[in-house]
Design an enzyme around this catalytic site. Sequence first.
Site, PDB file in Angstrom:
ATOM      1  N   MET A  27       0.925  -1.547  -0.262  1.00  0.00           N
ATOM      2  CA  MET A  27       0.143   0.374   0.374  1.00  0.00           C
ATOM      3  C   MET A  27       0.854   1.287  -0.106  1.00  0.00           C
ATOM      4  O   MET A  27       0.236   3.005   0.211  1.00  0.00           O
ATOM      5  CB  MET A  27      -1.017  -0.080   1.543  1.00  0.00           C
ATOM      6  CG  MET A  27      -1.547  -1.291   1.372  1.00  0.00           C
ATOM      7  SD  MET A  27      -3.838  -1.257   2.201  1.00  0.00           S
ATOM      8  CE  MET A  27      -2.770  -0.587   3.860  1.00  0.00           C
ATOM      9  N   GLY A  28       1.968   1.518  -0.580  1.00  0.00           N
ATOM     10  CA  GLY A  28       3.188   2.070  -0.656  1.00  0.00           C
ATOM     11  C   GLY A  28       3.336   2.956   0.557  1.00  0.00           C
ATOM     12  O   GLY A  28       3.451   1.920   1.926  1.00  0.00           O
ATOM     13  N   HIS A  31       8.994   1.261   3.476  1.00  0.00           N
ATOM     14  CA  HIS A  31       9.852   1.465   4.689  1.00  0.00           C
ATOM     15  C   HIS A  31      10.517   0.029   4.660  1.00  0.00           C
ATOM     16  O   HIS A  31      10.950  -0.711   3.547  1.00  0.00           O
ATOM     17  CB  HIS A  31       9.472   1.477   5.722  1.00  0.00           C
ATOM     18  CG  HIS A  31       8.145  -0.077   6.368  1.00  0.00           C
ATOM     19  ND1 HIS A  31       8.664  -0.838   6.241  1.00  0.00           N
ATOM     20  CD2 HIS A  31       6.830   0.487   6.304  1.00  0.00           C
ATOM     21  CE1 HIS A  31       7.298  -1.787   6.796  1.00  0.00           C
ATOM     22  NE2 HIS A  31       5.954  -0.900   6.771  1.00  0.00           N
ATOM     23  N   GLY A  33      10.420  -2.866   5.706  1.00  0.00           N
ATOM     24  CA  GLY A  33       9.831  -3.913   5.889  1.00  0.00           C
ATOM     25  C   GLY A  33      10.308  -4.265   3.955  1.00  0.00           C
ATOM     26  O   GLY A  33       9.752  -5.406   3.806  1.00  0.00           O
ATOM     27  N   HIS A  34       9.517  -3.929   3.786  1.00  0.00           N
ATOM     28  CA  HIS A  34       8.836  -3.490   2.314  1.00  0.00           C
ATOM     29  C   HIS A  34       9.672  -3.703   1.219  1.00  0.00           C
ATOM     30  O   HIS A  34       9.915  -4.520   0.672  1.00  0.00           O
ATOM     31  CB  HIS A  34       8.203  -2.416   1.645  1.00  0.00           C
ATOM     32  CG  HIS A  34       6.500  -1.637   1.956  1.00  0.00           C
ATOM     33  ND1 HIS A  34       6.905  -1.203   3.479  1.00  0.00           N
ATOM     34  CD2 HIS A  34       5.822  -2.074   2.368  1.00  0.00           C
ATOM     35  CE1 HIS A  34       5.894  -1.003   3.461  1.00  0.00           C
ATOM     36  NE2 HIS A  34       4.823  -1.517   3.006  1.00  0.00           N
ATOM     37  N   MET A 181       8.411  -2.637  11.776  1.00  0.00           N
ATOM     38  CA  MET A 181       7.736  -1.634  10.943  1.00  0.00           C
ATOM     39  C   MET A 181       6.857  -1.255  10.393  1.00  0.00           C
ATOM     40  O   MET A 181       5.903  -2.521  10.055  1.00  0.00           O
ATOM     41  CB  MET A 181       9.355  -1.471   9.911  1.00  0.00           C
ATOM     42  CG  MET A 181      10.732  -1.131  10.279  1.00  0.00           C
ATOM     43  SD  MET A 181      11.919  -1.176   8.817  1.00  0.00           S
ATOM     44  CE  MET A 181      13.609  -0.771   9.742  1.00  0.00           C
TER      45      MET A 181
HETATM   46  P1  AMP Z   1       1.421  -2.715   3.285  1.00  0.00           P
HETATM   47  O1  AMP Z   1       1.850  -1.372   2.576  1.00  0.00           O
HETATM   48  O2  AMP Z   1       1.477  -2.320   4.818  1.00  0.00           O
HETATM   49  O3  AMP Z   1       0.378  -3.503   2.563  1.00  0.00           O
HETATM   50  O4  AMP Z   1       2.338  -4.470   3.712  1.00  0.00           O
HETATM   51  C1  AMP Z   1       3.153  -4.521   2.005  1.00  0.00           C
HETATM   52  C2  AMP Z   1       3.120  -6.359   2.884  1.00  0.00           C
HETATM   53  O5  AMP Z   1       5.036  -6.179   3.548  1.00  0.00           O
HETATM   54  C3  AMP Z   1       2.773  -6.885   3.731  1.00  0.00           C
HETATM   55  O6  AMP Z   1       2.822  -8.244   2.662  1.00  0.00           O
HETATM   56  C4  AMP Z   1       2.993  -6.753   4.368  1.00  0.00           C
HETATM   57  O7  AMP Z   1       2.989  -7.599   5.307  1.00  0.00           O
HETATM   58  C5  AMP Z   1       4.557  -6.571   4.345  1.00  0.00           C
HETATM   59  N1  AMP Z   1       5.463  -5.640   5.476  1.00  0.00           N
HETATM   60  C6  AMP Z   1       4.910  -4.716   5.974  1.00  0.00           C
HETATM   61  N2  AMP Z   1       5.447  -4.371   7.398  1.00  0.00           N
HETATM   62  C7  AMP Z   1       6.853  -5.044   7.338  1.00  0.00           C
HETATM   63  C8  AMP Z   1       8.079  -5.530   7.860  1.00  0.00           C
HETATM   64  N3  AMP Z   1       7.826  -4.723   9.431  1.00  0.00           N
HETATM   65  N4  AMP Z   1       8.416  -6.361   8.034  1.00  0.00           N
HETATM   66  C9  AMP Z   1       8.229  -7.272   6.736  1.00  0.00           C
HETATM   67  N5  AMP Z   1       7.298  -7.364   6.119  1.00  0.00           N
HETATM   68  C10 AMP Z   1       6.660  -6.708   5.938  1.00  0.00           C
END
Ligand code: AMP
Length: 277
Positions: A27-28, A31, A33-34, A181
Amino acid sequence: MDVVREIGRLKELRPSWARPVGLVPTMGYLHEGHIELVRRARSDSGTVVVSIFVNPTQFGPSEDFGRYPRAFERDLEMLRAEGVDVVFAPAPAEMYPEGFCSWVDVEDVTSSLEGESRPGHFRGVATVCNKLFNIVDPTRAYFGQKDAQQVAVIRRMVRDLDMNLEIVVVPTVREPDGLAMSSRNSYLDAPSRAAATVLYRSLVAAREMRRAGCRSASAAVSCMSDIIRSEPLARVDYISVVDPVTFRQVESLDGEALAVLAVRFGSTRLIDNLLLE
Ligand code: AMP
């Protein structure tokens, strides 16, 4: 790096891509993690596609869709630096045109925890992931362990509906003080940010109990609950120990057991989890 906004254009490009194709749905407001997901996809794939789409259908009416943080240009720079081939960033009307009325409902594994606290959330997640899988046709899609129930839902959907891709799960990336994160961490003011370290501390305490020989899930939950409730800024939504595949609560820590929690700091709701091994 191709930045594509239309489904038709993406499908035109698809035949020219080197396989295997790795898809990282996001979802942009990216960080580390992404970026960890992107690096894993890069090392596995001939073509890396990252989607950036704040999916309206996975937010409840009183949730933070309108104020969800966005930084599109910065995201593109980060992805360019990682050697990403394609960014797919559709508008909501491209994904949900007039008359849209088809949904993917994964039952059972969505009935507890996030599914219970956020009605409709996983229907939105499963539907958008199914659409992204159809649009991109990836060999593999990469998801973070940070959203453990989402992983369980997507794996179930892929198995139940015979989808032709592999799901790869990447360990949670944490700040130096242990906080997982998350784009939503940007909502936290300084006192809440400091208080939020209690989440990881409580999960580690549960893991230590398990390592010290404790076999009772309810004892682990009590321990996490005591630690989190000692932090005055924290308001517990749920704390539980579940089977990481079914997301059903477990009583014994003898088998696979995942400690999961959701806690609010002011209006910011954070989730985290840790395998009790
Ligand atoms: P989001 O943008 O929050 O929808 O996350 C996109 C992807 O990144 C999802 O598969 C999340 O699980 C993964 N993600 C978000 N935060 C982290 C993190 N701290 N460590 C690993 N993967 C992450």
